[in-house]
Design a protein around this motif. Structure first.
Motif, PDB file in Angstrom:
ATOM      1  N   LEU A 273     -24.427   3.665 -27.822  1.00  0.00           N
ATOM      2  CA  LEU A 273     -25.461   3.003 -28.612  1.00  0.00           C
ATOM      3  C   LEU A 273     -26.263   4.001 -29.428  1.00  0.00           C
ATOM      4  O   LEU A 273     -26.576   3.754 -30.589  1.00  0.00           O
ATOM      5  CB  LEU A 273     -26.392   2.210 -27.701  1.00  0.00           C
ATOM      6  CG  LEU A 273     -25.866   0.883 -27.193  1.00  0.00           C
ATOM      7  CD1 LEU A 273     -26.827   0.284 -26.173  1.00  0.00           C
ATOM      8  CD2 LEU A 273     -25.637  -0.081 -28.326  1.00  0.00           C
ATOM      9  N   ALA A 274     -26.591   5.128 -28.817  1.00  0.00           N
ATOM     10  CA  ALA A 274     -27.401   6.142 -29.502  1.00  0.00           C
ATOM     11  C   ALA A 274     -26.687   6.655 -30.754  1.00  0.00           C
ATOM     12  O   ALA A 274     -27.309   6.808 -31.804  1.00  0.00           O
ATOM     13  CB  ALA A 274     -27.724   7.298 -28.560  1.00  0.00           C
ATOM     14  N   THR A 275     -25.379   6.906 -30.652  1.00  0.00           N
ATOM     15  CA  THR A 275     -24.653   7.393 -31.824  1.00  0.00           C
ATOM     16  C   THR A 275     -24.552   6.309 -32.893  1.00  0.00           C
ATOM     17  O   THR A 275     -24.687   6.585 -34.082  1.00  0.00           O
ATOM     18  CB  THR A 275     -23.245   7.897 -31.446  1.00  0.00           C
ATOM     19  OG1 THR A 275     -22.542   6.851 -30.773  1.00  0.00           O
ATOM     20  CG2 THR A 275     -23.319   9.138 -30.592  1.00  0.00           C
ATOM     21  N   SER A 276     -24.363   5.069 -32.462  1.00  0.00           N
ATOM     22  CA  SER A 276     -24.297   3.959 -33.421  1.00  0.00           C
ATOM     23  C   SER A 276     -25.635   3.775 -34.123  1.00  0.00           C
ATOM     24  O   SER A 276     -25.696   3.599 -35.341  1.00  0.00           O
ATOM     25  CB  SER A 276     -23.909   2.672 -32.711  1.00  0.00           C
ATOM     26  OG  SER A 276     -22.632   2.794 -32.136  1.00  0.00           O
ATOM     27  N   TYR A 277     -26.708   3.812 -33.336  1.00  0.00           N
ATOM     28  CA  TYR A 277     -28.033   3.672 -33.931  1.00  0.00           C
ATOM     29  C   TYR A 277     -28.342   4.833 -34.873  1.00  0.00           C
ATOM     30  O   TYR A 277     -28.959   4.638 -35.916  1.00  0.00           O
ATOM     31  CB  TYR A 277     -29.116   3.575 -32.853  1.00  0.00           C
ATOM     32  CG  TYR A 277     -29.118   2.264 -32.110  1.00  0.00           C
ATOM     33  CD1 TYR A 277     -28.748   1.073 -32.724  1.00  0.00           C
ATOM     34  CD2 TYR A 277     -29.502   2.204 -30.782  1.00  0.00           C
ATOM     35  CE1 TYR A 277     -28.759  -0.126 -32.035  1.00  0.00           C
ATOM     36  CE2 TYR A 277     -29.517   1.006 -30.089  1.00  0.00           C
ATOM     37  CZ  TYR A 277     -29.145  -0.160 -30.723  1.00  0.00           C
ATOM     38  OH  TYR A 277     -29.167  -1.345 -30.043  1.00  0.00           O
TER      39      TYR A 277
END
Length: 118
Positions: free
Chosen positions: A10-14
């Motif tokens: 999620l962090a990389t996508s965000y």
């Protein structure tokens, strides 16, 4: 991502979405910088793969096209509310489906007293 952690994914996508929203080129270095600032450890290979996958693509347009997908059951939005419209409409669609399923299951049990294979 790092040991399959959903928070890392999620962090990389965000991070990629933040960069796209700001009109900044999505690179692995910038993804790493944003995830590091959020105290999320990301292996450089994953940031690199994500940046490579998004290279030359309009991330905002991809999000708008997701909201226009026929399988989503949500009508396409014309303006900038694509992802927000999908997020707002999804619970309504799920509630409607759940209500319909409950009605169908009630109809199956009306006054018969036995099942199909009894």
């Amino acid at each position: 991502m790092a040991s399959g952690n959903a928070n890392t994914e999620l962090a990389t996508s965000y991070a990629a979405l933040i960069l796209a929203d700001e009109g900044i080129e999505i690179t692995s270095d910038k993804i790493i910088a944003l995830t590091t600032a959020a105290n999320v450890e990301v292996e450089p290979i994953w940031a690199s793969l994500l940046a490579k996958a998004l290279e030359g693509k309009n991330v905002k347009e991809i999000l708008l096209n997701v909201s226009a997908a026929p399988s989503s059951g949500v009508p396409a939005t014309g303006g900038g509310g694509g992802a927000a419209a999908v997020a707002a409409e999804a619970p309504k669609e799920e509630a409607k489906k759940t209500e319909e399923e409950a009605e169908e299951s009630d109809d199956d049990d009306v006054g018969i007293g036995f099942g199909l294979f009894d």
